[in-house]
Write a protein that holds these residues in place. Structure first.
Motif, PDB file in Angstrom:
ATOM      1  N   ALA A  45       0.827  -1.206   0.000  1.00  0.00           N
ATOM      2  CA  ALA A  45       0.000   0.000   0.000  1.00  0.00           C
ATOM      3  C   ALA A  45       0.862   1.258   0.000  1.00  0.00           C
ATOM      4  O   ALA A  45       0.543   2.244  -0.686  1.00  0.00           O
ATOM      5  N   ALA A  46       1.960   1.243   0.755  1.00  0.00           N
ATOM      6  CA  ALA A  46       2.856   2.407   0.789  1.00  0.00           C
ATOM      7  C   ALA A  46       3.500   2.650  -0.570  1.00  0.00           C
ATOM      8  O   ALA A  46       3.622   3.793  -1.021  1.00  0.00           O
ATOM      9  N   VAL A  47       3.905   1.567  -1.211  1.00  0.00           N
ATOM     10  CA  VAL A  47       4.503   1.700  -2.545  1.00  0.00           C
ATOM     11  C   VAL A  47       3.477   2.243  -3.531  1.00  0.00           C
ATOM     12  O   VAL A  47       3.780   3.121  -4.357  1.00  0.00           O
ATOM     13  N   LEU A  48       2.251   1.747  -3.455  1.00  0.00           N
ATOM     14  CA  LEU A  48       1.199   2.209  -4.361  1.00  0.00           C
ATOM     15  C   LEU A  48       0.884   3.681  -4.160  1.00  0.00           C
ATOM     16  O   LEU A  48       0.608   4.405  -5.121  1.00  0.00           O
ATOM     17  N   THR A  49       0.952   4.146  -2.921  1.00  0.00           N
ATOM     18  CA  THR A  49       0.582   5.534  -2.623  1.00  0.00           C
ATOM     19  C   THR A  49       1.694   6.509  -2.968  1.00  0.00           C
ATOM     20  O   THR A  49       1.435   7.571  -3.553  1.00  0.00           O
ATOM     21  N   TYR A  50       2.926   6.173  -2.650  1.00  0.00           N
ATOM     22  CA  TYR A  50       3.998   7.166  -2.699  1.00  0.00           C
ATOM     23  C   TYR A  50       4.992   6.989  -3.834  1.00  0.00           C
ATOM     24  O   TYR A  50       5.754   7.918  -4.111  1.00  0.00           O
ATOM     25  N   GLU A  98       3.089  14.871 -15.794  1.00  0.00           N
ATOM     26  CA  GLU A  98       2.587  15.235 -14.471  1.00  0.00           C
ATOM     27  C   GLU A  98       1.125  14.849 -14.303  1.00  0.00           C
ATOM     28  O   GLU A  98       0.701  14.428 -13.216  1.00  0.00           O
ATOM     29  N   LEU A  99       0.347  14.974 -15.364  1.00  0.00           N
ATOM     30  CA  LEU A  99      -1.057  14.589 -15.286  1.00  0.00           C
ATOM     31  C   LEU A  99      -1.204  13.092 -15.056  1.00  0.00           C
ATOM     32  O   LEU A  99      -2.028  12.659 -14.230  1.00  0.00           O
ATOM     33  N   ALA A 100      -0.405  12.300 -15.757  1.00  0.00           N
ATOM     34  CA  ALA A 100      -0.445  10.853 -15.548  1.00  0.00           C
ATOM     35  C   ALA A 100      -0.010  10.483 -14.135  1.00  0.00           C
ATOM     36  O   ALA A 100      -0.604   9.609 -13.494  1.00  0.00           O
ATOM     37  N   SER A 101       1.000  11.174 -13.624  1.00  0.00           N
ATOM     38  CA  SER A 101       1.460  10.906 -12.260  1.00  0.00           C
ATOM     39  C   SER A 101       0.407  11.291 -11.235  1.00  0.00           C
ATOM     40  O   SER A 101       0.217  10.603 -10.230  1.00  0.00           O
ATOM     41  N   ALA A 102      -0.297  12.404 -11.478  1.00  0.00           N
ATOM     42  CA  ALA A 102      -1.341  12.831 -10.545  1.00  0.00           C
ATOM     43  C   ALA A 102      -2.485  11.830 -10.499  1.00  0.00           C
ATOM     44  O   ALA A 102      -3.008  11.515  -9.422  1.00  0.00           O
ATOM     45  N   VAL A 103      -2.873  11.304 -11.662  1.00  0.00           N
ATOM     46  CA  VAL A 103      -3.940  10.294 -11.683  1.00  0.00           C
ATOM     47  C   VAL A 103      -3.495   9.041 -10.960  1.00  0.00           C
ATOM     48  O   VAL A 103      -4.272   8.399 -10.234  1.00  0.00           O
ATOM     49  N   TRP A 104      -2.220   8.702 -11.098  1.00  0.00           N
ATOM     50  CA  TRP A 104      -1.691   7.499 -10.455  1.00  0.00           C
ATOM     51  C   TRP A 104      -1.678   7.641  -8.938  1.00  0.00           C
ATOM     52  O   TRP A 104      -2.013   6.720  -8.198  1.00  0.00           O
ATOM     53  N   THR A 105      -1.302   8.796  -8.424  1.00  0.00           N
ATOM     54  CA  THR A 105      -1.195   8.991  -6.982  1.00  0.00           C
ATOM     55  C   THR A 105      -2.551   9.065  -6.296  1.00  0.00           C
ATOM     56  O   THR A 105      -2.621   8.924  -5.073  1.00  0.00           O
ATOM     57  N   ARG A 212       0.595  17.254  -3.726  1.00  0.00           N
ATOM     58  CA  ARG A 212      -0.481  17.289  -4.708  1.00  0.00           C
ATOM     59  C   ARG A 212      -0.895  18.722  -5.027  1.00  0.00           C
ATOM     60  O   ARG A 212      -1.163  19.069  -6.182  1.00  0.00           O
ATOM     61  N   PHE A 213      -0.959  19.572  -3.998  1.00  0.00           N
ATOM     62  CA  PHE A 213      -1.315  20.971  -4.227  1.00  0.00           C
ATOM     63  C   PHE A 213      -0.280  21.661  -5.110  1.00  0.00           C
ATOM     64  O   PHE A 213      -0.624  22.413  -6.032  1.00  0.00           O
ATOM     65  N   LEU A 214       1.000  21.403  -4.840  1.00  0.00           N
ATOM     66  CA  LEU A 214       2.049  21.984  -5.677  1.00  0.00           C
ATOM     67  C   LEU A 214       1.968  21.462  -7.102  1.00  0.00           C
ATOM     68  O   LEU A 214       2.206  22.209  -8.058  1.00  0.00           O
ATOM     69  N   GLY A 215       1.626  20.182  -7.243  1.00  0.00           N
ATOM     70  CA  GLY A 215       1.475  19.631  -8.587  1.00  0.00           C
ATOM     71  C   GLY A 215       0.357  20.298  -9.370  1.00  0.00           C
ATOM     72  O   GLY A 215       0.518  20.626 -10.548  1.00  0.00           O
ATOM     73  N   VAL A 216      -0.784  20.525  -8.699  1.00  0.00           N
ATOM     74  CA  VAL A 216      -1.895  21.220  -9.360  1.00  0.00           C
ATOM     75  C   VAL A 216      -1.506  22.657  -9.707  1.00  0.00           C
ATOM     76  O   VAL A 216      -1.821  23.164 -10.791  1.00  0.00           O
ATOM     77  N   SER A 217      -0.798  23.327  -8.781  1.00  0.00           N
ATOM     78  CA  SER A 217      -0.374  24.705  -9.038  1.00  0.00           C
ATOM     79  C   SER A 217       0.580  24.780 -10.219  1.00  0.00           C
ATOM     80  O   SER A 217       0.475  25.679 -11.066  1.00  0.00           O
TER      81      SER A 217
END
Length: 304
Positions: A45-50, A98-105, A212-217
């Motif tokens: 779970a930790a690997v999947l999240t981070y 970055e969009l693909a990474s955001a969806v993944w996280t 995540r907030f920095l990624g959206v910004s």
């Protein structure tokens, strides 16, 4: 280049540096959690999240974004179409990554509180000579997160042959503090277990939310930068096309005085030549002689 454009470029670069800092912070804690949760569902779970948040690709993209921002700044400052085109294409590729990474996280890990019990399997090796790295990890995590054991500090007494918890469980650490607290005042030990701390970390921490907030910004800043870059590219192309059109219809350079004089001389010479070639006007003597002949002819015709 206008000041708003500069803020867009340097703003995205500053946020990229912040992302690198937060990712390094999370990566340090993640290594500790992965050590404690090895071979359990919590590790998966930790690997999947981070993993997407601290993946080398994401870190490389942030470093590359800093270079791209500098190239975009130079291209805008010099009004260079090639640099600005390269800057726009690079931003588009980075935005997609970055969009693909955001969806993944944003995938929710399938972990339950009951899985925290599996952490106890890592406790019996605490203090052993061949597991010094595990001992250091437990002490580091309990000190940093102010916790003790998995559910409660008594887990150390159940899972090991220890008579009291490690000194890292003390609120005020010093050699032998855990033994003193266990015999006199248990309130000197951390009352909360490390299992809920790890569970909360896996479900998403404040650091992950900041990331995540920095990624959206950064994504919003990149969209604005791409829109401004397209506008600037269109303006530069239109201006260059307009300059080429003006150069095609512009009159030639004025002639100098020598060329004008040469032209006038040529025209005068041509006029003189044309005067010689044309019919010659009669002189005054020839005209008087012609008049006398006409009068003589008239008198002779009157006699008849």
């Amino acid at each position: 280049m206008g000041r708003p454009d500069r803020w867009k470029l340097w703003g995205s670069e500053l946020m990229s540096v912040c992302v690198l800092g937060v990712a390094a912070w999370i990566r340090d804690i993640l290594n500790t959690v992965l050590t404690l949760t090895a071979h359990t569902r919590l590790e998966e779970a930790a690997v999947l999240t981070y993993s997407p948040a601290v993946h080398p690709v994401l870190i490389a993209v942030c470093c590359f974004l800093i270079i791209v921002a500098m190239v975009g700044y130079c291209g805008t400052l010099r009004s260079n179409l090639l640099l600005l085109s390269w800057y726009f294409c690079s931003l588009l590729v980075i935005f997609c990554v970055e969009l693909a990474s955001a969806v993944w996280t944003y995938n929710e890990p399938s972990v339950q509180r009951a899985d925290m019990i599996s952490l106890k399997s890592r406790m019996p090796n605490y203090g052993l000579q061949r597991y010094q790295w595990l001992t250091h990890t437990w002490d580091s995590f309990q000190t940093q997160f102010k916790c003790c054991g998995v559910i409660y500090f008594t887990d150390w007494l159940e899972m090991t042959e220890m008579e009291f918890p490690p000194d890292s469980c003390c609120t005020n650490q010093y050699p032998g503090c855990a033994s003193h607290a266990h015999q006199h005042d248990l309130s000197d030990l951390h009352q909360e277990g490390c299992g809920p701390k790890i569970y909360s970390f896996i479900r998403g921490t404040k650091q992950l939310q900041v990331l995540r907030f920095l990624g959206v910004s950064i994504g919003v800043a990149q969209i604005l930068a791409m829109a401004l870059t397209l506008t600037l590219l269109w303006a530069l192309y239109y201006r260059r096309h307009l300059q080429e059109s003006d150069s095609e219809v512009a009159p030639g350079p004025p002639e100098d005085s020598s060329s004008v004089a040469a032209t006038n001389g040529t025209s005068d010479a041509s006029k003189s030549v044309c005067g010689r070639i044309g019919p010659r006007e009669p002189s005054a003597a020839e005209a008087e002689l012609k008049m006398e002949r006409l009068s003589a002819v008239e008198k002779h015709s009157g006699l008849f």
